[in-house]
Write a protein that holds these residues in place. Structure first.
Motif, mmCIF file in Angstrom:
data_model
loop_
_atom_site.group_PDB
_atom_site.id
_atom_site.type_symbol
_atom_site.label_atom_id
_atom_site.label_comp_id
_atom_site.label_asym_id
_atom_site.label_seq_id
_atom_site.Cartn_x
_atom_site.Cartn_y
_atom_site.Cartn_z
ATOM 1 N N HIS A 131 115.089 -45.878 31.674
ATOM 2 C CA HIS A 131 115.813 -46.094 30.421
ATOM 3 C C HIS A 131 115.211 -45.200 29.341
ATOM 4 C CE1 HIS A 131 117.532 -50.162 31.601
ATOM 5 N NE2 HIS A 131 116.534 -50.084 32.450
ATOM 6 N N LEU A 178 120.476 -43.969 30.624
ATOM 7 C CA LEU A 178 119.773 -44.121 31.893
ATOM 8 C C LEU A 178 119.668 -42.762 32.557
ATOM 9 C CD1 LEU A 178 121.744 -47.269 33.091
ATOM 10 C CD2 LEU A 178 119.440 -47.226 32.107
ATOM 11 N N ASN A 213 112.185 -57.666 36.220
ATOM 12 C CA ASN A 213 113.632 -57.912 36.123
ATOM 13 C C ASN A 213 114.466 -56.682 36.466
ATOM 14 O OD1 ASN A 213 113.466 -60.600 35.378
ATOM 15 N ND2 ASN A 213 113.478 -60.139 33.181
ATOM 16 N N GLN A 214 114.058 -55.915 37.456
ATOM 17 C CA GLN A 214 114.907 -54.795 37.876
ATOM 18 C C GLN A 214 116.215 -55.353 38.422
ATOM 19 O OE1 GLN A 214 113.260 -52.107 40.837
ATOM 20 N NE2 GLN A 214 115.140 -50.887 40.913
ATOM 21 N N GLU A 215 117.331 -54.952 37.817
ATOM 22 C CA GLU A 215 118.643 -55.480 38.206
ATOM 23 C C GLU A 215 119.352 -54.578 39.214
ATOM 24 O OE1 GLU A 215 120.889 -55.988 34.640
ATOM 25 O OE2 GLU A 215 119.473 -57.437 33.804
ATOM 26 N N VAL A 216 119.237 -53.290 39.012
ATOM 27 C CA VAL A 216 119.970 -52.350 39.861
ATOM 28 C C VAL A 216 118.978 -51.668 40.807
ATOM 29 C CG1 VAL A 216 121.458 -50.312 39.926
ATOM 30 C CG2 VAL A 216 121.686 -51.961 38.047
ATOM 31 N N ASN A 228 111.924 -50.450 35.046
ATOM 32 C CA ASN A 228 111.643 -51.758 35.624
ATOM 33 C C ASN A 228 111.538 -51.599 37.134
ATOM 34 O OD1 ASN A 228 111.764 -53.315 33.194
ATOM 35 N ND2 ASN A 228 113.985 -53.054 33.208
ATOM 36 N N HIS A 277 115.850 -45.982 38.206
ATOM 37 C CA HIS A 277 116.382 -45.460 36.950
ATOM 38 C C HIS A 277 115.359 -45.627 35.855
ATOM 39 C CE1 HIS A 277 117.506 -49.688 37.374
ATOM 40 N NE2 HIS A 277 117.381 -49.801 36.059
ATOM 41 N N PHE A 289 123.432 -41.061 32.052
ATOM 42 C CA PHE A 289 124.653 -41.604 31.457
ATOM 43 C C PHE A 289 124.297 -42.732 30.515
ATOM 44 C CE2 PHE A 289 123.843 -43.265 35.689
ATOM 45 C CZ PHE A 289 123.889 -44.641 35.517
ATOM 46 N N LYS A 290 125.257 -43.093 29.641
ATOM 47 C CA LYS A 290 125.018 -44.156 28.665
ATOM 48 C C LYS A 290 124.964 -45.514 29.355
ATOM 49 C CE LYS A 290 127.128 -41.778 24.772
ATOM 50 N NZ LYS A 290 128.176 -41.800 23.715
ATOM 51 N N ASP A 291 124.014 -46.348 28.926
ATOM 52 C CA ASP A 291 123.939 -47.713 29.440
ATOM 53 C C ASP A 291 125.165 -48.491 28.944
ATOM 54 O OD1 ASP A 291 121.402 -49.647 30.563
ATOM 55 O OD2 ASP A 291 123.094 -50.659 29.589
ATOM 56 N N ILE A 292 125.742 -49.287 29.824
ATOM 57 C CA ILE A 292 126.966 -50.021 29.504
ATOM 58 C C ILE A 292 126.697 -51.167 28.516
ATOM 59 C CG2 ILE A 292 126.883 -51.784 31.338
ATOM 60 C CD1 ILE A 292 129.820 -51.061 31.962
ATOM 61 N N ASN A 293 125.461 -51.577 28.395
ATOM 62 C CA ASN A 293 125.077 -52.691 27.524
ATOM 63 C C ASN A 293 123.881 -52.269 26.668
ATOM 64 O OD1 ASN A 293 124.790 -55.227 26.392
ATOM 65 N ND2 ASN A 293 123.634 -56.045 28.128
ATOM 66 N N VAL A 306 125.513 -50.424 42.039
ATOM 67 C CA VAL A 306 126.417 -49.855 41.038
ATOM 68 C C VAL A 306 126.118 -48.375 40.753
ATOM 69 C CG1 VAL A 306 125.074 -50.698 39.062
ATOM 70 C CG2 VAL A 306 127.508 -50.327 38.804
ATOM 71 N N PHE A 307 124.858 -47.973 40.816
ATOM 72 C CA PHE A 307 124.566 -46.566 40.515
ATOM 73 C C PHE A 307 124.950 -45.661 41.686
ATOM 74 C CE2 PHE A 307 121.051 -47.902 37.296
ATOM 75 C CZ PHE A 307 122.032 -48.396 36.462
HETATM 76 P P1 AMP Z 1 117.388 -52.732 35.009
HETATM 77 O O1 AMP Z 1 117.255 -54.146 34.539
HETATM 78 O O2 AMP Z 1 116.203 -51.892 34.605
HETATM 79 O O3 AMP Z 1 117.686 -52.642 36.476
HETATM 80 O O4 AMP Z 1 118.585 -52.106 34.190
HETATM 81 C C1 AMP Z 1 119.878 -51.940 34.697
HETATM 82 C C2 AMP Z 1 120.711 -51.385 33.581
HETATM 83 O O5 AMP Z 1 121.911 -50.893 34.110
HETATM 84 C C3 AMP Z 1 121.079 -52.409 32.496
HETATM 85 O O6 AMP Z 1 120.574 -51.956 31.233
HETATM 86 C C4 AMP Z 1 122.608 -52.425 32.540
HETATM 87 O O7 AMP Z 1 123.189 -52.572 31.275
HETATM 88 C C5 AMP Z 1 122.918 -51.070 33.153
HETATM 89 N N1 AMP Z 1 124.196 -50.964 33.844
HETATM 90 C C6 AMP Z 1 124.692 -51.810 34.787
HETATM 91 N N2 AMP Z 1 125.896 -51.377 35.199
HETATM 92 C C7 AMP Z 1 126.160 -50.241 34.522
HETATM 93 C C8 AMP Z 1 127.247 -49.314 34.507
HETATM 94 N N3 AMP Z 1 128.331 -49.473 35.294
HETATM 95 N N4 AMP Z 1 127.185 -48.242 33.676
HETATM 96 C C9 AMP Z 1 126.104 -48.080 32.874
HETATM 97 N N5 AMP Z 1 125.042 -48.902 32.848
HETATM 98 C C10 AMP Z 1 125.071 -49.971 33.662
#
Ligand code: AMP
Length: 124
Positions: free
Chosen positions: A107, A44, A98-101, A92, A105, A32-36, A9-10
């Motif tokens: 935070h 981020l 729990n790195q999601e993306v 993360n 990045h 940019f602002k975190d979406i959640n 996504v990034f």
């Molecule tokens: P992490 O768990 O450290 O990988 O965090 C990933 C972060 O990316 C989470 O806090 C999500 O809310 C944020 N995120 C995911 N998609 C988007 C997006 N399209 N724009 C902004 N933030 C996003």
């Protein structure tokens, strides 16, 4: 370590394929602002280079990219007006964090008391 995924996504944000609420941009860095958001201020900071994680970035990025990244974090904190009240930075890396993306990045959280450093769900 997994190869960089150009469909994360990034990467799409960096290519302008999905929108973002930019707070800072320079040659090496986008913020940019975190979406959640997890705090009143939650942004981020990402390098523009293709780095999967902090491990990848710290080991493979150029000195110029690393310096630009951390200089940018300082500028962003000042720009957001959170230096005096305080803020937390967090990255993360990998499964246990729990790195999601899979694009490195950092935070930045601020705007309220942020509580203990880690949720009390495990301990040492
Ligand atoms: P992490 O768990 O450290 O990988 O965090 C990933 C972060 O990316 C989470 O806090 C999500 O809310 C944020 N995120 C995911 N998609 C988007 C997006 N399209 N724009 C902004 N933030 C996003």
């Amino acid at each position: 370590m997994a190869a960089y995924d150009d469909n994360n996504v990034f990467a799409k944000i960096l290519r302008g394929e999905i929108p973002n609420e930019t707070v800072y941009e320079d040659e090496h860095v986008l913020s940019f602002k975190d979406i959640n958001p997890q705090a009143p201020t939650h942004v981020l900071v990402i390098p523009k280079g293709r780095y999967v994680s902090s491990d990848d970035f710290f080991n493979e990025a150029s000195d110029a990219e690393i310096a630009a990244f951390f200089r940018a974090v300082g500028k962003i904190a000042r720009q957001l007006g959170i230096v005096e009240s305080g803020y937390r930075i967090l990255a993360n890396c990998g499964r246990d964090a729990n790195q999601e993306v899979p694009h490195f990045h950092l935070h930045i959280f601020a705007g309220r008391h942020l509580g203990p450093m880690l949720a009390n769900t495990g301990g040492a």
